[in-house]
Design an enzyme around this catalytic site. Structure first.
Site, PDB file in Angstrom:
ATOM      1  N   SER A   1      64.967 -60.896 -30.181  1.00  0.00           N
ATOM      2  CA  SER A   1      66.391 -60.712 -29.916  1.00  0.00           C
ATOM      3  C   SER A   1      66.562 -60.189 -28.499  1.00  0.00           C
ATOM      4  O   SER A   1      65.585 -59.922 -27.797  1.00  0.00           O
ATOM      5  CB  SER A   1      67.007 -59.728 -30.910  1.00  0.00           C
ATOM      6  OG  SER A   1      66.544 -58.428 -30.593  1.00  0.00           O
ATOM      7  N   LYS A   2      67.814 -60.041 -28.133  1.00  0.00           N
ATOM      8  CA  LYS A   2      68.167 -59.617 -26.773  1.00  0.00           C
ATOM      9  C   LYS A   2      67.382 -58.401 -26.291  1.00  0.00           C
ATOM     10  O   LYS A   2      67.053 -58.280 -25.115  1.00  0.00           O
ATOM     11  CB  LYS A   2      69.670 -59.302 -26.723  1.00  0.00           C
ATOM     12  CG  LYS A   2      70.479 -60.456 -26.179  1.00  0.00           C
ATOM     13  CD  LYS A   2      70.369 -60.533 -24.674  1.00  0.00           C
ATOM     14  CE  LYS A   2      70.364 -61.945 -24.163  1.00  0.00           C
ATOM     15  NZ  LYS A   2      69.479 -62.223 -23.060  1.00  0.00           N
ATOM     16  N   ARG A   3      67.106 -57.500 -27.245  1.00  0.00           N
ATOM     17  CA  ARG A   3      66.459 -56.276 -26.756  1.00  0.00           C
ATOM     18  C   ARG A   3      65.004 -56.509 -26.338  1.00  0.00           C
ATOM     19  O   ARG A   3      64.377 -55.644 -25.753  1.00  0.00           O
ATOM     20  CB  ARG A   3      66.584 -55.133 -27.772  1.00  0.00           C
ATOM     21  CG  ARG A   3      65.849 -55.340 -29.030  1.00  0.00           C
ATOM     22  CD  ARG A   3      66.316 -54.415 -30.124  1.00  0.00           C
ATOM     23  NE  ARG A   3      65.629 -54.752 -31.332  1.00  0.00           N
ATOM     24  CZ  ARG A   3      64.375 -54.421 -31.600  1.00  0.00           C
ATOM     25  NH1 ARG A   3      63.698 -53.691 -30.747  1.00  0.00           N
ATOM     26  NH2 ARG A   3      63.808 -54.796 -32.713  1.00  0.00           N
TER      27      ARG A   3
ATOM     28  N   GLY B   1      64.430 -58.647 -24.127  1.00  0.00           N
ATOM     29  CA  GLY B   1      64.557 -59.201 -22.764  1.00  0.00           C
ATOM     30  C   GLY B   1      65.177 -60.584 -22.829  1.00  0.00           C
ATOM     31  O   GLY B   1      65.981 -60.861 -23.720  1.00  0.00           O
TER      32      GLY B   1
ATOM     33  N   GLU C   1      67.687 -68.331 -19.149  1.00  0.00           N
ATOM     34  CA  GLU C   1      67.375 -67.086 -18.419  1.00  0.00           C
ATOM     35  C   GLU C   1      65.968 -67.166 -17.833  1.00  0.00           C
ATOM     36  O   GLU C   1      65.746 -66.755 -16.697  1.00  0.00           O
ATOM     37  CB  GLU C   1      67.478 -65.883 -19.359  1.00  0.00           C
ATOM     38  CG  GLU C   1      68.898 -65.532 -19.734  1.00  0.00           C
ATOM     39  CD  GLU C   1      68.967 -64.601 -20.938  1.00  0.00           C
ATOM     40  OE1 GLU C   1      69.807 -63.688 -20.912  1.00  0.00           O
ATOM     41  OE2 GLU C   1      68.210 -64.777 -21.921  1.00  0.00           O
TER      42      GLU C   1
END
Ligand code: GLU
Length: 480
Positions: free
Chosen positions: A263-265, A267, A273
């Protein structure tokens, strides 16, 4: 390469698909699913379909869909049928397939296998909590299953919103062989009647997804194992409709290095991206193909080798962890496999505008072993083509340690026209009594601002003499 006879899927007709919902940028988990499906089809000489599951109109959008095509192409994936190129099973966007779903829903209707459900979300929530509290798995309690014709008619006349549910048969065992997890058995009594059309009229995932796979002649559904419990429901639907049931392979979800779902956490988790940070498609392909699939070859695989190495029998259950260190490893390998021209194209945006081809080639040869990302090339481009206005603390320390006299000698021996680096450094060693790192480190520090980096001589060959002199002179003053 011809498919092996041990492949668990009949080889001449393998049809796989990637069926994303365009509600965001393509994330790594889905990119991996797309890649595995693409490879499975290409390995077997079969077909690969791109189907866009945009039934959630509020969250799907056109920009995400365009981005999806671009991201897949960037990763090196192409498809034989899809919304942008059409194909024998057109249409490939679920939003535009409503009439098809209605037709197949009505077949279930006619067979008496559906019923309208008037339960509100609040009522369903209470049912769910009650079941959980009494230790039962939550499933639809069947409230609207046995309404009489009159009760149904009455609710419809009153305009109560109605979803449509599939009547799950009692007492059946749904069995299938998952290519990753082996034999699976589900008891239909554990599956509550599920919604196939929502109150807003849109078709639910279970239905449209399964019907489309069958109508598009998909032979293998390879997807994340979060869908494993959906599969028995979909098999029941396909059986009820007399449609062909594909083979299934459920691969482990992608996890971050801490073992939690990616997930986003963790990175950057979208392909975009990582691309924007300068990662190359070959690096992503080499890392992703090894997540949930083991390759025979440990080394870097180009596009053709990737297809040749892929084998459905080597899909595995091991947790698939997306690992930055692994990605960087494959990035290094991918960079090493770029031709000089490809490398130059890749980093050109960090080079001074109008740099001639010869200097560009010299720069590429000098730095490429030290470049993982274009941002690294930018650092060395500044060292070579810009002014030196920053020194790492270790570089400053090395300059001070070497002392003023060292740089005075260096100016005489290196900072003159026609000086050849190697003999000049040797002479500098003799003149100052320094050797090894004590000789090279202060020079590197003075000329580049760093104590590490690409081999010095080729970089120095790109520096104008006046710049070499200025840097040595500056170091001499710093060392006072
Ligand atoms: N649209 C579904 C998803 O993105 C497809 C799942 C499947 O591959 O069947 O999860």
């Amino acid at each position: 390469m011809p498919p092996k006879s041990t492949d668990p899927v009949s080889t001449d007709s393998v049809v796989t698909r990637f069926a994303p919902s365009p509600t965001g940028y393509l994330h790594l988990g889905n990119a991996r699913t797309a890649l595995l499906n693409f490879l499975a089809a290409r390995k077997a000489g079969g077909r690969f379909i791109l189907r866009v599951e945009d039934t959630d109109e509020a969250r799907s959008n056109e920009d995400f869909m365009t981005a999806l095509f671009a991201d897949l192409h960037w990763l090196g994936i192409d498809w034989d049928e899809g919304p942008d190129i059409g194909g024998p099973h057109a249409i490939y966007r679920q939003q535009q397939r409503r009439a098809i779903y209605e037709e197949w829903l009505s077949r279930l209707d006619v067979a008496g296998l559906t019923y309208p459900c008037f339960c509100t979300p609040a009522e369903l929530n209470i049912q769910r909590k009650r079941q959980l509290a009494s230790g039962q798995p939550p499933r639809y309690a069947g409230t609207c299953r046995n309404l009489t014709q009159e009760e149904r008619a009455d609710r419809l006349v009153r305009g109560l919103p109605a979803a449509l549910r599939f009547r799950v048969p009692h007492g059946q065992v749904v069995q299938f062989v998952d290519l990753v997890h082996g034999e699976q058995r589900f008891n239909s009594d554990d599956i509550g009647d599920f919604i196939i059309r929502r109150t807003d009229g849109s078709t639910a995932f279970f239905f449209s997804n399964a019907v489309d796979d069958a109508l598009m002649d998909v032979t293998l559904v390879l997807r994340g194992d979060d869908h494993m419990t959906n599969t028995p429901r979909q098999i029941l639907l396909l059986q009820a409709l007399g449609l062909r049931i594909p083979q299934y392979a459920h691969v482990a979800l992608l996890l971050g290095m801490d073992g939690s779902p990616l997930s986003k956490r963790h990175g950057d988790t979208s392909l975009r991206e990582l691309r924007d940070r300068g990662y190359l498609p070959g690096a992503l392909r080499n890392h992703l193909v090894r997540l949930g699939h083991s390759c025979v070859t440990d080394g870097w695989l180009d596009d053709a080798a990737l297809i040749a190495d892929f084998d459905l029998t080597r899909l595995g259950r091991a947790a698939a962890k997306f690992d930055d260190a692994q990605l960087r490893h494959w990035q290094k390998e991918t960079v090493a496999h770029l031709s000089a021209e490809e490398f130059a194209d890749w980093i050109r945006s960090v080079l001074p505008q109008g740099l001639d081809a010869e200097h560009e080639a010299q720069f590429v040869a000098a730095v490429r072993g030290n470049v993982e990302l274009p941002s690294d090339a930018k650092v060395w481009a500044k060292v070579v083509f810009g002014k030196l206005d920053e020194f790492e603390p270790a570089a400053l320390a090395a300059i001070r340690e070497a002392g003023e006299t060292f740089f005075g000698e260096a100016l005489k021996l290196i900072g003159h026209p026609g000086a050849e680096f190697k003999p000049a450094v040797k002479a500098l060693g003799q003149a100052t009594g320094k050797k090894g790192p004590g000789l090279f480190m202060p020079l590197r520090a003075a000329l580049t601002g760093f104590t590490h980096g690409p081999e010095l001589a080729p970089m120095l060959a790109l520096l104008p003499l006046a710049e070499v002199q200025a840097r040595l002179e500056h170091a001499r003053r710093l060392a006072v």
